[in-house]
Design a protein around this motif. Structure first.
Motif, PDB file in Angstrom:
ATOM      1  N   GLY A  36       0.806  -1.212   0.000  1.00 53.55           N
ATOM      2  CA  GLY A  36       0.000   0.000   0.000  1.00 53.55           C
ATOM      3  C   GLY A  36       0.836   1.258   0.000  1.00 53.55           C
ATOM      4  O   GLY A  36       0.462   2.279  -0.594  1.00 53.55           O
ATOM      5  N   ALA A  37       2.009   1.212   0.652  1.00 53.10           N
ATOM      6  CA  ALA A  37       2.866   2.394   0.754  1.00 53.10           C
ATOM      7  C   ALA A  37       3.491   2.771  -0.580  1.00 53.10           C
ATOM      8  O   ALA A  37       3.968   3.888  -0.754  1.00 53.10           O
ATOM      9  CB  ALA A  37       3.963   2.151   1.792  1.00 53.10           C
ATOM     10  N   THR A  38       3.499   1.854  -1.533  1.00 48.32           N
ATOM     11  CA  THR A  38       4.100   2.150  -2.838  1.00 48.32           C
ATOM     12  C   THR A  38       3.154   2.930  -3.744  1.00 48.32           C
ATOM     13  O   THR A  38       3.552   3.356  -4.825  1.00 48.32           O
ATOM     14  CB  THR A  38       4.491   0.845  -3.552  1.00 48.32           C
ATOM     15  OG1 THR A  38       3.300   0.116  -3.890  1.00 48.32           O
ATOM     16  CG2 THR A  38       5.382  -0.020  -2.676  1.00 48.32           C
ATOM     17  N   GLY A  39       1.887   3.080  -3.313  1.00 47.22           N
ATOM     18  CA  GLY A  39       0.905   3.727  -4.170  1.00 47.22           C
ATOM     19  C   GLY A  39       0.353   2.795  -5.227  1.00 47.22           C
ATOM     20  O   GLY A  39      -0.267   3.228  -6.205  1.00 47.22           O
ATOM     21  N   PHE A  40       0.554   1.498  -5.030  1.00 44.05           N
ATOM     22  CA  PHE A  40       0.117   0.497  -5.998  1.00 44.05           C
ATOM     23  C   PHE A  40      -1.403   0.517  -6.156  1.00 44.05           C
ATOM     24  O   PHE A  40      -2.148   0.612  -5.179  1.00 44.05           O
ATOM     25  CB  PHE A  40       0.571  -0.887  -5.537  1.00 44.05           C
ATOM     26  CG  PHE A  40       0.082  -2.006  -6.407  1.00 44.05           C
ATOM     27  CD1 PHE A  40       0.730  -2.315  -7.590  1.00 44.05           C
ATOM     28  CD2 PHE A  40      -1.026  -2.745  -6.045  1.00 44.05           C
ATOM     29  CE1 PHE A  40       0.279  -3.348  -8.394  1.00 44.05           C
ATOM     30  CE2 PHE A  40      -1.488  -3.779  -6.842  1.00 44.05           C
ATOM     31  CZ  PHE A  40      -0.825  -4.084  -8.024  1.00 44.05           C
ATOM     32  N   THR A  41      -1.871   0.424  -7.389  1.00 40.24           N
ATOM     33  CA  THR A  41      -3.308   0.351  -7.665  1.00 40.24           C
ATOM     34  C   THR A  41      -3.570  -0.719  -8.715  1.00 40.24           C
ATOM     35  O   THR A  41      -2.686  -1.078  -9.506  1.00 40.24           O
ATOM     36  CB  THR A  41      -3.858   1.694  -8.199  1.00 40.24           C
ATOM     37  OG1 THR A  41      -3.153   2.050  -9.397  1.00 40.24           O
ATOM     38  CG2 THR A  41      -3.715   2.793  -7.161  1.00 40.24           C
ATOM     39  N   LEU A  42      -4.789  -1.231  -8.714  1.00 43.67           N
ATOM     40  CA  LEU A  42      -5.255  -2.151  -9.753  1.00 43.67           C
ATOM     41  C   LEU A  42      -6.258  -1.404 -10.616  1.00 43.67           C
ATOM     42  O   LEU A  42      -7.185  -0.781 -10.101  1.00 43.67           O
ATOM     43  CB  LEU A  42      -5.922  -3.379  -9.135  1.00 43.67           C
ATOM     44  CG  LEU A  42      -5.002  -4.440  -8.525  1.00 43.67           C
ATOM     45  CD1 LEU A  42      -5.837  -5.520  -7.850  1.00 43.67           C
ATOM     46  CD2 LEU A  42      -4.114  -5.060  -9.587  1.00 43.67           C
ATOM     47  N   THR A  43      -6.087  -1.464 -11.934  1.00 39.94           N
ATOM     48  CA  THR A  43      -6.974  -0.769 -12.858  1.00 39.94           C
ATOM     49  C   THR A  43      -7.577  -1.764 -13.836  1.00 39.94           C
ATOM     50  O   THR A  43      -6.845  -2.543 -14.462  1.00 39.94           O
ATOM     51  CB  THR A  43      -6.210   0.315 -13.639  1.00 39.94           C
ATOM     52  OG1 THR A  43      -5.587   1.211 -12.717  1.00 39.94           O
ATOM     53  CG2 THR A  43      -7.154   1.095 -14.548  1.00 39.94           C
ATOM     54  N   GLU A  44      -8.906  -1.748 -13.956  1.00 44.38           N
ATOM     55  CA  GLU A  44      -9.567  -2.657 -14.888  1.00 44.38           C
ATOM     56  C   GLU A  44      -9.269  -2.220 -16.318  1.00 44.38           C
ATOM     57  O   GLU A  44      -9.288  -1.027 -16.640  1.00 44.38           O
ATOM     58  CB  GLU A  44     -11.074  -2.688 -14.631  1.00 44.38           C
ATOM     59  CG  GLU A  44     -11.782  -3.836 -15.324  1.00 44.38           C
ATOM     60  CD  GLU A  44     -13.202  -4.048 -14.808  1.00 44.38           C
ATOM     61  OE1 GLU A  44     -13.797  -5.088 -15.144  1.00 44.38           O
ATOM     62  OE2 GLU A  44     -13.710  -3.180 -14.069  1.00 44.38           O
ATOM     63  N   THR A  45      -8.986  -3.195 -17.181  1.00 47.51           N
ATOM     64  CA  THR A  45      -8.565  -2.894 -18.547  1.00 47.51           C
ATOM     65  C   THR A  45      -9.686  -2.331 -19.412  1.00 47.51           C
ATOM     66  O   THR A  45      -9.438  -1.776 -20.477  1.00 47.51           O
ATOM     67  CB  THR A  45      -8.001  -4.153 -19.219  1.00 47.51           C
ATOM     68  OG1 THR A  45      -9.001  -5.190 -19.171  1.00 47.51           O
ATOM     69  CG2 THR A  45      -6.748  -4.631 -18.497  1.00 47.51           C
ATOM     70  N   GLY A  46     -10.921  -2.477 -18.983  1.00 46.68           N
ATOM     71  CA  GLY A  46     -12.055  -1.958 -19.740  1.00 46.68           C
ATOM     72  C   GLY A  46     -13.335  -2.217 -18.988  1.00 46.68           C
ATOM     73  O   GLY A  46     -13.333  -2.896 -17.956  1.00 46.68           O
ATOM     74  N   PRO A  47     -14.456  -1.691 -19.481  1.00 42.87           N
ATOM     75  CA  PRO A  47     -15.739  -1.885 -18.792  1.00 42.87           C
ATOM     76  C   PRO A  47     -16.098  -3.362 -18.664  1.00 42.87           C
ATOM     77  O   PRO A  47     -16.214  -4.070 -19.660  1.00 42.87           O
ATOM     78  CB  PRO A  47     -16.742  -1.142 -19.687  1.00 42.87           C
ATOM     79  CG  PRO A  47     -15.912  -0.170 -20.465  1.00 42.87           C
ATOM     80  CD  PRO A  47     -14.590  -0.839 -20.673  1.00 42.87           C
ATOM     81  N   ALA A  48     -16.232  -3.821 -17.426  1.00 45.74           N
ATOM     82  CA  ALA A  48     -16.692  -5.186 -17.121  1.00 45.74           C
ATOM     83  C   ALA A  48     -15.832  -6.280 -17.746  1.00 45.74           C
ATOM     84  O   ALA A  48     -16.314  -7.366 -18.045  1.00 45.74           O
ATOM     85  CB  ALA A  48     -18.147  -5.357 -17.559  1.00 45.74           C
ATOM     86  N   THR A  49     -14.520  -6.017 -17.953  1.00 44.09           N
ATOM     87  CA  THR A  49     -13.657  -7.068 -18.507  1.00 44.09           C
ATOM     88  C   THR A  49     -13.278  -8.089 -17.453  1.00 44.09           C
ATOM     89  O   THR A  49     -12.970  -9.240 -17.767  1.00 44.09           O
ATOM     90  CB  THR A  49     -12.365  -6.466 -19.089  1.00 44.09           C
ATOM     91  OG1 THR A  49     -11.624  -5.831 -18.036  1.00 44.09           O
ATOM     92  CG2 THR A  49     -12.681  -5.461 -20.184  1.00 44.09           C
ATOM     93  N   GLY A  50     -13.254  -7.654 -16.183  1.00 43.07           N
ATOM     94  CA  GLY A  50     -12.823  -8.553 -15.117  1.00 43.07           C
ATOM     95  C   GLY A  50     -11.325  -8.772 -15.095  1.00 43.07           C
ATOM     96  O   GLY A  50     -10.819  -9.619 -14.360  1.00 43.07           O
ATOM     97  N   ILE A  51     -10.579  -8.005 -15.901  1.00 46.19           N
ATOM     98  CA  ILE A  51      -9.119  -8.119 -15.961  1.00 46.19           C
ATOM     99  C   ILE A  51      -8.514  -6.826 -15.422  1.00 46.19           C
ATOM    100  O   ILE A  51      -8.830  -5.734 -15.902  1.00 46.19           O
ATOM    101  CB  ILE A  51      -8.634  -8.364 -17.399  1.00 46.19           C
ATOM    102  CG1 ILE A  51      -9.255  -9.659 -17.949  1.00 46.19           C
ATOM    103  CG2 ILE A  51      -7.111  -8.444 -17.448  1.00 46.19           C
ATOM    104  CD1 ILE A  51      -8.942  -9.903 -19.411  1.00 46.19           C
ATOM    105  N   PHE A  52      -7.655  -6.955 -14.408  1.00 51.94           N
ATOM    106  CA  PHE A  52      -7.061  -5.795 -13.758  1.00 51.94           C
ATOM    107  C   PHE A  52      -5.540  -5.822 -13.930  1.00 51.94           C
ATOM    108  O   PHE A  52      -4.929  -6.896 -13.947  1.00 51.94           O
ATOM    109  CB  PHE A  52      -7.405  -5.775 -12.265  1.00 51.94           C
ATOM    110  CG  PHE A  52      -8.872  -5.590 -11.982  1.00 51.94           C
ATOM    111  CD1 PHE A  52      -9.373  -4.347 -11.640  1.00 51.94           C
ATOM    112  CD2 PHE A  52      -9.754  -6.661 -12.070  1.00 51.94           C
ATOM    113  CE1 PHE A  52     -10.724  -4.168 -11.383  1.00 51.94           C
ATOM    114  CE2 PHE A  52     -11.105  -6.504 -11.818  1.00 51.94           C
ATOM    115  CZ  PHE A  52     -11.592  -5.247 -11.470  1.00 51.94           C
ATOM    116  N   GLU A  53      -4.959  -4.642 -14.057  1.00 54.19           N
ATOM    117  CA  GLU A  53      -3.517  -4.528 -14.215  1.00 54.19           C
ATOM    118  C   GLU A  53      -2.945  -3.582 -13.173  1.00 54.19           C
ATOM    119  O   GLU A  53      -3.608  -2.636 -12.733  1.00 54.19           O
ATOM    120  CB  GLU A  53      -3.163  -4.016 -15.618  1.00 54.19           C
ATOM    121  CG  GLU A  53      -3.518  -4.988 -16.737  1.00 54.19           C
ATOM    122  CD  GLU A  53      -3.142  -4.442 -18.105  1.00 54.19           C
ATOM    123  OE1 GLU A  53      -2.880  -3.212 -18.197  1.00 54.19           O
ATOM    124  OE2 GLU A  53      -3.104  -5.223 -19.071  1.00 54.19           O
TER     125      GLU A  53
END
Length: 286
Positions: A36-53
């Protein structure tokens, strides 16, 4: 914050380095590390894809398991685990980059929770459950499911296996479902994983009719007795032929080839729908 998670503190994603969870610790009053301290986030690749990067940097040093000293990640492995709190079946799954060897996962061919289903007469529904296990599964790759109905129309579905390669597909039957044989084909990564079949029957088809059909196929009863059984089905609207009269039925000649149909239906080699369609054909042909 040790890991990326929800407001309740449940784990969503965790990183393990050398088998040790990448967590925040305080040594000599100085805080160190933690995803959490690194500022790490998960972002979904598109609407309702269910794939996060998401991307994070391997630290030069990180906290040991006890949180009492900093250790080097050199020579160790990095494993990411994604915690799915509730999949489509309401179950918890953990997907890991360090997944088990496929040789340790036993292949289980598709199976169905029953071979025969009776559809609800007026309302309600029944679930058909097909499940199995993929031996060579890969995280994030769905199982392809094809349902072939008695009228030969088909529907395609995708379901995601769990972290152990198991999958489940549910089909719902109701009063409008087609009677007859259904086939379910399972494919994964272009390879067939097997198929299963089940029968959907009429809820109001009396069992004694099947006995009469078998007796007639063996010539233990005559055509007149068998016609009486057919007349019962028509009178009870199990077979819908509203314009047919009793006199019309008396003139119908039942061909010998239909003895095969009656015999097959008696031992479930054909469905009730096939048997009914055969009767309709004979009556309509006169």
């Amino acid at each position: 914050m040790d890991t990326v998670g929800d407001s309740s503190g449940n784990i969503l994603l965790e990183i393990l380095i050398k088998g040790v969870r990448y967590q925040r610790c305080t040594i000599d009053g100085i805080p160190h590390g933690g995803l959490g301290a690194t500022g790490f986030t998960l972002t979904e690749t598109g609407p309702a894809t269910g794939i996060f990067e998401g991307v994070f940097r391997i630290p030069v040093r990180f906290c040991n398991e006890a949180g009492t000293e900093l250790i080097s990640p050199a020579g160790g492995s990095v494993v990411a685990k994604y915690h799915d709190f509730s999949d489509v079946f309401g179950e918890v799954n953990i997907f890991s980059t360090d997944r088990p060897s496929t040789s340790s996962i036993q292949f289980i061919p598709p199976n169905v929770n029953a071979e025969r289903f009776t559809i609800p007469k007026f309302s309600g529904s029944i679930d058909v459950l097909v499940q199995g296990t993929i031996a060579n599964y890969k995280d994030g790759v769905p199982v392809q499911v094809t349902l072939i109905k008695p009228d030969l129309s088909s529907q395609d579905f995708t379901v995601f296996p769990t972290s152990q390669g198991s999958y489940r597909a549910i089909f719902t039957l109701n009063a409008d479902s087609i009677l007859g044989y259904y086939n379910v084909h399972i494919n994964y990564l272009g390879s067939t994983q097997g198929k299963v079949s089940f029968i959907v029957d009429n809820p109001i088809f009396p069992s004694w009719i099947k006995n009469d059909a078998e007796d007639w196929s063996k010539r233990l009863i005559g055509d007149s007795e068998f016609k009486a059984s057919i007349e019962y089905l028509i009178d009870e609207n199990i077979i819908s032929m509203p314009e047919l009269t009793e006199q019309d039925l008396e003139t119908v000649i039942i061909p010998n080839w239909f003895r095969n149909n009656a015999s097959w239906w008696a031992v479930d080699r054909i469905s009730e729908a096939d048997f009914i369609n055969g009767i309709k054909y004979i009556v309509e042909q006169g």
